[in-house]
Enzyme design. Structure first.
Site, PDB file in Angstrom:
ATOM      1  N   TYR A 143     -36.047  91.472  65.478  1.00  0.00           N
ATOM      2  CA  TYR A 143     -35.512  89.895  66.481  1.00  0.00           C
ATOM      3  C   TYR A 143     -33.945  89.370  66.029  1.00  0.00           C
ATOM      4  O   TYR A 143     -33.197  89.677  66.267  1.00  0.00           O
ATOM      5  CB  TYR A 143     -36.423  89.154  66.144  1.00  0.00           C
ATOM      6  CG  TYR A 143     -36.470  87.416  67.194  1.00  0.00           C
ATOM      7  CD1 TYR A 143     -36.083  88.091  68.921  1.00  0.00           C
ATOM      8  CD2 TYR A 143     -35.546  86.761  66.720  1.00  0.00           C
ATOM      9  CE1 TYR A 143     -35.952  86.473  69.665  1.00  0.00           C
ATOM     10  CE2 TYR A 143     -35.827  85.181  67.671  1.00  0.00           C
ATOM     11  CZ  TYR A 143     -35.373  85.263  68.941  1.00  0.00           C
ATOM     12  OH  TYR A 143     -35.205  84.249  69.886  1.00  0.00           O
ATOM     13  N   LYS A 147     -30.629  90.321  67.482  1.00  0.00           N
ATOM     14  CA  LYS A 147     -29.826  89.341  68.689  1.00  0.00           C
ATOM     15  C   LYS A 147     -28.414  89.402  68.073  1.00  0.00           C
ATOM     16  O   LYS A 147     -27.265  88.654  68.628  1.00  0.00           O
ATOM     17  CB  LYS A 147     -30.636  87.313  68.791  1.00  0.00           C
ATOM     18  CG  LYS A 147     -32.021  87.563  69.256  1.00  0.00           C
ATOM     19  CD  LYS A 147     -31.745  87.908  70.751  1.00  0.00           C
ATOM     20  CE  LYS A 147     -32.914  86.550  71.339  1.00  0.00           C
ATOM     21  NZ  LYS A 147     -32.748  86.485  72.244  1.00  0.00           N
ATOM     22  N   PHE A 189     -50.325  73.366  66.688  1.00  0.00           N
ATOM     23  CA  PHE A 189     -50.041  72.443  65.495  1.00  0.00           C
ATOM     24  C   PHE A 189     -51.481  71.543  66.659  1.00  0.00           C
ATOM     25  O   PHE A 189     -52.234  71.013  66.825  1.00  0.00           O
ATOM     26  CB  PHE A 189     -49.634  71.657  65.215  1.00  0.00           C
ATOM     27  CG  PHE A 189     -48.715  72.565  64.015  1.00  0.00           C
ATOM     28  CD1 PHE A 189     -49.810  73.512  63.244  1.00  0.00           C
ATOM     29  CD2 PHE A 189     -47.599  71.261  63.262  1.00  0.00           C
ATOM     30  CE1 PHE A 189     -49.097  73.782  62.527  1.00  0.00           C
ATOM     31  CE2 PHE A 189     -48.066  72.077  62.101  1.00  0.00           C
ATOM     32  CZ  PHE A 189     -48.493  73.500  61.498  1.00  0.00           C
TER      33      PHE A 189
HETATM   34  N1  UDP Z   1     -45.204  77.666  60.870  1.00  0.00           N
HETATM   35  C1  UDP Z   1     -46.864  76.723  59.892  1.00  0.00           C
HETATM   36  N2  UDP Z   1     -48.021  77.247  60.816  1.00  0.00           N
HETATM   37  C2  UDP Z   1     -48.465  77.339  62.338  1.00  0.00           C
HETATM   38  C3  UDP Z   1     -46.721  78.617  62.925  1.00  0.00           C
HETATM   39  C4  UDP Z   1     -45.761  78.170  62.082  1.00  0.00           C
HETATM   40  O1  UDP Z   1     -46.477  75.809  58.831  1.00  0.00           O
HETATM   41  O2  UDP Z   1     -49.510  77.263  62.370  1.00  0.00           O
HETATM   42  C5  UDP Z   1     -44.560  76.909  60.864  1.00  0.00           C
HETATM   43  C6  UDP Z   1     -43.725  78.546  59.921  1.00  0.00           C
HETATM   44  O3  UDP Z   1     -44.018  79.355  58.944  1.00  0.00           O
HETATM   45  C7  UDP Z   1     -42.058  77.827  59.973  1.00  0.00           C
HETATM   46  C8  UDP Z   1     -42.239  77.073  61.212  1.00  0.00           C
HETATM   47  O4  UDP Z   1     -43.650  76.195  61.535  1.00  0.00           O
HETATM   48  O5  UDP Z   1     -41.830  77.884  58.936  1.00  0.00           O
HETATM   49  C9  UDP Z   1     -41.707  76.858  62.470  1.00  0.00           C
HETATM   50  O6  UDP Z   1     -42.163  77.915  62.282  1.00  0.00           O
HETATM   51  P1  UDP Z   1     -41.769  78.852  64.282  1.00  0.00           P
HETATM   52  O7  UDP Z   1     -42.986  80.235  64.843  1.00  0.00           O
HETATM   53  O8  UDP Z   1     -42.525  78.081  65.585  1.00  0.00           O
HETATM   54  O9  UDP Z   1     -40.534  79.488  64.973  1.00  0.00           O
HETATM   55  P2  UDP Z   1     -39.693  79.762  63.668  1.00  0.00           P
HETATM   56  O10 UDP Z   1     -38.940  78.360  63.201  1.00  0.00           O
HETATM   57  O11 UDP Z   1     -39.942  80.063  62.309  1.00  0.00           O
HETATM   58  O12 UDP Z   1     -38.922  80.250  64.433  1.00  0.00           O
END
Ligand code: UDP
Length: 313
Positions: A143, A147, A189
């Protein structure tokens, strides 16, 4: 104008199609429905100015249009890592096909780029002139590097063929119509809180993100596309930065949930901190996000509540 939106049935794409239709444009929505969903665009199908094409941009396509918004690419880590080779192809072959189309039709093209081009940033907050810190061979590389190449292709088609380009670097965005199964932090969440399941924090939850509500993002994308002066890359996002733990607590409180917190392993190369510097968008596009996190989360929660009801009912 006649406007092509690739990935038009996805989370951002469907909101964009809706906004463009409401401005009186004709919209051609193109999607391969890998992560996009028909339910996102169902209300638009009867609109006189709306057309839908099932197509994957890794194959060429020819349509007449004045503007191209290129949003076609799985965007959540879970989705883009599902078929990494395909993700790279969407960004390299897909980008090339869309740029060829822009070249032939003389359409202006906007690329939905991403804060992931900064990788795990060593500069904070991230400004457009920062070149990033990206692992070229890790699980996120399909990705991130995809990108980055897409941005390079945009710039080279501009320099070599005078294609009119706009590049938006989109930071974490949330809102209604996020896919329930995309594994992102906000959707995970909220679903976990609504179902009373454990909230899965990856790592210690000290990593930060900055969340932008979808309507603010759509406004920013349209402003950039129609800007006479700014080509980009330009950061679009909400600079309100918070830790993943804080987000978890806020969502549990908003949902009035009894969900416990569970700590799971941190995925490889997960960025430690992320916050956009939006100075450029502010001065050049007169744009900044307006929707507060609590307001946006409430709207998102209401959407998920409906979806959960439909699934379980
Ligand atoms: N994350 C988490 N629990 C979850 C999903 C994601 O703690 O159930 C954390 C993930 O490790 C990251 C952040 O939340 O640090 C954002 O994750 P997301 O997949 O939404 O997007 P990213 O910014 O990583 O592309």
């Amino acid at each position: 104008m006649r406007i092509l939106v690739t990935g038009g049935s996805g989370f951002l794409g469907s909101h964009l199609c809706e906004a463009l239709l409401s401005q009186g444009h004709e919209v051609i929505c193109l999607d391969n429905f890998f992560t996009g969903s028909k339910s996102n665009i169902r209300p638009l199908l009867t609109h006189d100015h709306f057309e839908l094409i099932r197509h994957d941009i890794i194959n060429p396509i020819d349509v007449e249009c004045d503007r191209i918004y290129n949003l076609a690419c799985p965007a959540s880590p879970v989705h883009y890592q599902f078929n990494p080779v395909r993700t790279i192809q969407a960004n390299v072959l897909g980008m090339t096909h869309m740029l060829e189309l822009a070249k032939r039709t003389k359409a202006r093209i906007l690329q939905a780029s991403t804060s992931e081009v900064y990788g795990d940033p060593t500069v904070h907050p991230q400004k457009e002139d920062y070149w990033g810190n990206v692992n070229p061979i890790g699980p996120r590389s399909c990705y991130d590097e995809g990108k980055r190449v897409a941005e390079t292709l945009m710039k080279d088609y501009n320099r070599q063929f005078n294609v009119e380009i706009r590049i938006a670097r989109i930071f974490n965005t949330y809102g209604p119509r996020m896919a329930l199964n995309d594994g992102r932090v906000v959707s995970n969440f909220i679903l976990q809180a609504l179902r009373g399941e454990a909230i899965t924090i990856y790592g210690k939850g000290t990593q930060t993100r900055s969340f932008c509500y979808v309507s603010d993002m759509i406004e920013g994308l349209i402003r950039l596309m129609e800007s006479d002066t700014l080509e980009g890359p330009v950061n679009l996002g909400n600079p309100n930065e918070l830790t993943v733990s804080t987000l978890a607590n806020q969502i549990v409180a908003l949902c009035d949930s009894k969900s416990p917190i569970q700590y799971d392993p941190l995925p490889q190369d997960d960025p430690v901190m992320r916050r956009p510097d939006i100075g450029l968008a502010k001065t050049q596009l007169d744009w900044e996000p307006k929707v507060e996190l609590t307001t946006g989360l409430k709207k998102t929660m209401a959407y998920f509540q409906e979806r959960v009801k439909k699934i379980s009912g």
